[in-house]
Write an enzyme that holds these catalytic residues in place. Structure first.
Site, mmCIF file in Angstrom:
data_model
loop_
_atom_site.group_PDB
_atom_site.id
_atom_site.type_symbol
_atom_site.label_atom_id
_atom_site.label_comp_id
_atom_site.label_asym_id
_atom_site.label_seq_id
_atom_site.Cartn_x
_atom_site.Cartn_y
_atom_site.Cartn_z
ATOM 1 N N HIS A 225 -4.091 0.321 10.708
ATOM 2 C CA HIS A 225 -3.722 -1.092 10.666
ATOM 3 C C HIS A 225 -2.743 -1.453 11.776
ATOM 4 O O HIS A 225 -2.136 -0.571 12.389
ATOM 5 C CB HIS A 225 -3.125 -1.467 9.301
ATOM 6 C CG HIS A 225 -1.844 -0.729 9.003
ATOM 7 N ND1 HIS A 225 -1.800 0.545 8.505
ATOM 8 C CD2 HIS A 225 -0.548 -1.106 9.175
ATOM 9 C CE1 HIS A 225 -0.545 0.929 8.369
ATOM 10 N NE2 HIS A 225 0.239 -0.055 8.772
ATOM 11 N N ASP A 227 0.648 -3.685 12.251
ATOM 12 C CA ASP A 227 1.654 -4.287 11.372
ATOM 13 C C ASP A 227 1.771 -5.804 11.561
ATOM 14 O O ASP A 227 1.954 -6.540 10.598
ATOM 15 C CB ASP A 227 3.014 -3.617 11.596
ATOM 16 C CG ASP A 227 3.040 -2.214 10.999
ATOM 17 O OD1 ASP A 227 2.140 -1.877 10.212
ATOM 18 O OD2 ASP A 227 3.958 -1.443 11.344
ATOM 19 N N ARG A 293 6.144 12.622 0.138
ATOM 20 C CA ARG A 293 6.688 12.142 1.416
ATOM 21 C C ARG A 293 7.430 10.834 1.160
ATOM 22 O O ARG A 293 6.865 9.886 0.605
ATOM 23 C CB ARG A 293 5.516 11.909 2.372
ATOM 24 C CG ARG A 293 5.862 11.259 3.712
ATOM 25 C CD ARG A 293 4.551 10.737 4.263
ATOM 26 N NE ARG A 293 4.520 10.469 5.683
ATOM 27 C CZ ARG A 293 4.720 9.268 6.210
ATOM 28 N NH1 ARG A 293 5.043 8.248 5.438
ATOM 29 N NH2 ARG A 293 4.592 9.091 7.503
HETATM 30 O O1 LIG Z 1 5.379 5.609 6.479
HETATM 31 C C1 LIG Z 1 4.904 5.585 7.601
HETATM 32 O O2 LIG Z 1 4.988 6.526 8.395
HETATM 33 C C2 LIG Z 1 4.154 4.364 8.076
HETATM 34 C C3 LIG Z 1 4.092 3.237 7.104
HETATM 35 C C4 LIG Z 1 3.392 2.050 7.668
HETATM 36 O O3 LIG Z 1 2.538 2.127 8.486
HETATM 37 C C5 LIG Z 1 3.789 0.725 7.199
HETATM 38 O O4 LIG Z 1 4.658 0.618 6.326
HETATM 39 O O5 LIG Z 1 3.236 -0.255 7.706
HETATM 40 FE FE LIG Z 2 2.259 0.189 9.414
#
Ligand SMILES: O=C(O)CCC(=O)C(=O)O
Ligand SMILES: [Fe+2]
Length: 314
Positions: A225, A227, A293
Site C-alpha cells: 500500500h 500511505d 511484532r
Molecule cells: O509496521 C510497519 O512496519 C509498517 C506499518 C504500515 O505500513 C502502516 O502502518 O501503514
Molecule cells: Fe504503511
C-alpha cells in the site's frame, strides 16, 4: 403427353446425397474442430498467462536487505525520486511538502529503554483487548483498541476496571509524548521542514502482529500500500519498532517495493524508520512466521486542518 419426370440416375442421385452428407459431416466436423481449437487456444492462453505472471513476479523480485537488524545505523539515507502525488499540494504547503523524497533509518533517536517502556504500555493495554486475528492496534489519541473482530474504547473500558493504573498511567502518556516529539524533530530536520509546519496526524497507533490467521480485513496487514493513499492525510510516515526481527519474531520485515527489487528494513527495538508517504514508497509488511511484532506508526501531515493534538488519559 407422358411427362418425363426429370430424375437423376440412381447412381447420380446417390452420389449427390453422399456428397451432401459428406459435406454436412465435413461442415460439422470443421465446426467441431474449430470449437475445440477455440477452447484449446483459450486454455493455452489462460495457462500461459498464469505461468508468465508467476514467472514474471518471481523473476522480477530481487530482495535486498537495505537495513539489517545486525547493524547499527546512526543515519541511513536512501533517496528516491518523488512521485507526482505532491504536485497539487506543493503550492498549498510549500515549506512542508517534500522537495526530496526518500527513506531514513535512525537507531539513536529513541533509546532502547524508551522503546521498552512503550512496549510495556501496549502489552498492558492489550490485556483489555486484542484482535481475534493477527493484527491488533491501540490508538491512544482516540482510545481505539482492537478487541475480537472489532474495536472498543480503552478509556471507557478503564472506567469499569478495578485497577486502571495497572493498565495505563499519566506517566505512560508522558513517555509517549517525549518519544513522539523526538520523532517529530528528526523527521522535520531530515526533510528540511520547519517543525511548526509539520503536524502529527491520524491514525497514529501502536500495532501488534502475530501469526494468528486473519479474521477480518483489519488483520490483513501484509498488503502492499501507499500511505498517502490509504490514510489520506499523510505526508511523512514514521515507524518506531519495539521488538526485534529474528529475536522476538520471524518474518515481519518491512518491504519497500521498487521497480524490479524489494528493499527491506529489519525491525530492531528502538529503530526509527521514516519516509515520504507518496507512491515512491509503496510498501508492505511481510507475514509473520513466528512470535509477536510490536511497532508504532507515527504519522505527519503538512495540512494544519488534519493536525491532531497530544493524547491524554481521559
Ligand atoms: O509496521 C510497519 O512496519 C509498517 C506499518 C504500515 O505500513 C502502516 O502502518 O501503514
Ligand atoms: Fe504503511
Amino acid at each position: 403427353m407422358p411427362t418425363r419426370k426429370r430424375t437423376l440416375k440412381p447412381n447420380a442421385q446417390q452420389t449427390e446425397d453422399d456428397l451432401a452428407r459428406k459435406y454436412f459431416h465435413h461442415e460439422l466436423a470443421v465446426s467441431r474442430v474449430s470449437a475445440l481449437s477455440k477452447v484449446l487456444i483459450g486454455l493455452i492462453i489462460v495457462v500461459a498467462t498464469f505461468f508468465f505472471t508467476k514467472f514474471y513476479i518471481y523473476a522480477k523480485v530481487e530482495v535486498i536487505t537495505m537495513v539489517s537488524a545486525s547493524n547499527n545505523y546512526s543515519r541511513f539515507y536512501y533517496e528516491v525520486p518523488c512521485s507526482k502525488d505532491y504536485q497539487e499540494e506543493r503550492k498549498l504547503f510549500k515549506d512542508c511538502v517534500p522537495k526530496r523524497c526518500g527513506r531514513v533509518v535512525m537507531d539513536s533517536v529513541v533509546t532502547k529503554q524508551e522503546a521498552r517502556k512503550l512496549l510495556r504500555i501496549v502489552r498492558n493495554a492489550m490485556v483489555l483487548g486484542g484482535s481475534n486475528g493477527g493484527a491488533s492496534i491501540l490508538d491512544l489519541h482516540t482510545g481505539a483498541i482492537s478487541k475480537g473482530n472489532a474495536f472498543i474504547n480503552i478509556f471507557k473500558a478503564l472506567e469499569s476496571h478495578p485497577e486502571p493504573d495497572q493498565i495505563l498511567t499519566a506517566e505512560d502518556f508522558m513517555i509517549y509524548k517525549k518519544v513522539k516529539d523526538k520523532i517529530h524533530s528528526a523527521v522535520a530536520a531530515e526533510f528540511e521542514v520547519p517543525k511548526d509546519k509539520l503536524y502529527l496526524t491520524k491514525p497514529t497507533f501502536f500495532s501488534r502482529l502475530t501469526t494468528k490467521p486473519a479474521k477480518t480485513i483489519h488483520d490483513e496487514y501484509w498488503h502492499p500500500h501507499i500511505d498517502k493513499e490509504t490514510y489520506g492525510s499523510f505526508h511523512y510516515t514514521s515507524l518506531l519498532y519495539l521488538t526485534e526481527y529474528m529475536e522476538d519474531f520471524r518474518g515481519g520485515r518491512f518491504f519497500f517495493i521498487d521497480k524490479d527489487t524489494n528493499r527491506t528494513v529489519e525491525p530492531v527495538t528502538g529503530r526509527l524508520s521514516f519516509f515520504t508517504s507518496g507512491s515512491e514508497n509503496l510498501h508492505f509488511v511481510e507475514r509473520l512466521k513466528e512470535g509477536a511484532r510490536y511497532a508504532i506508526t507515527v504519522s505527519f501531515t503538512c495540512d494544519p486542518e488534519k493536525a491532531i493534538g497530544d493524547p491524554r488519559l481521559k
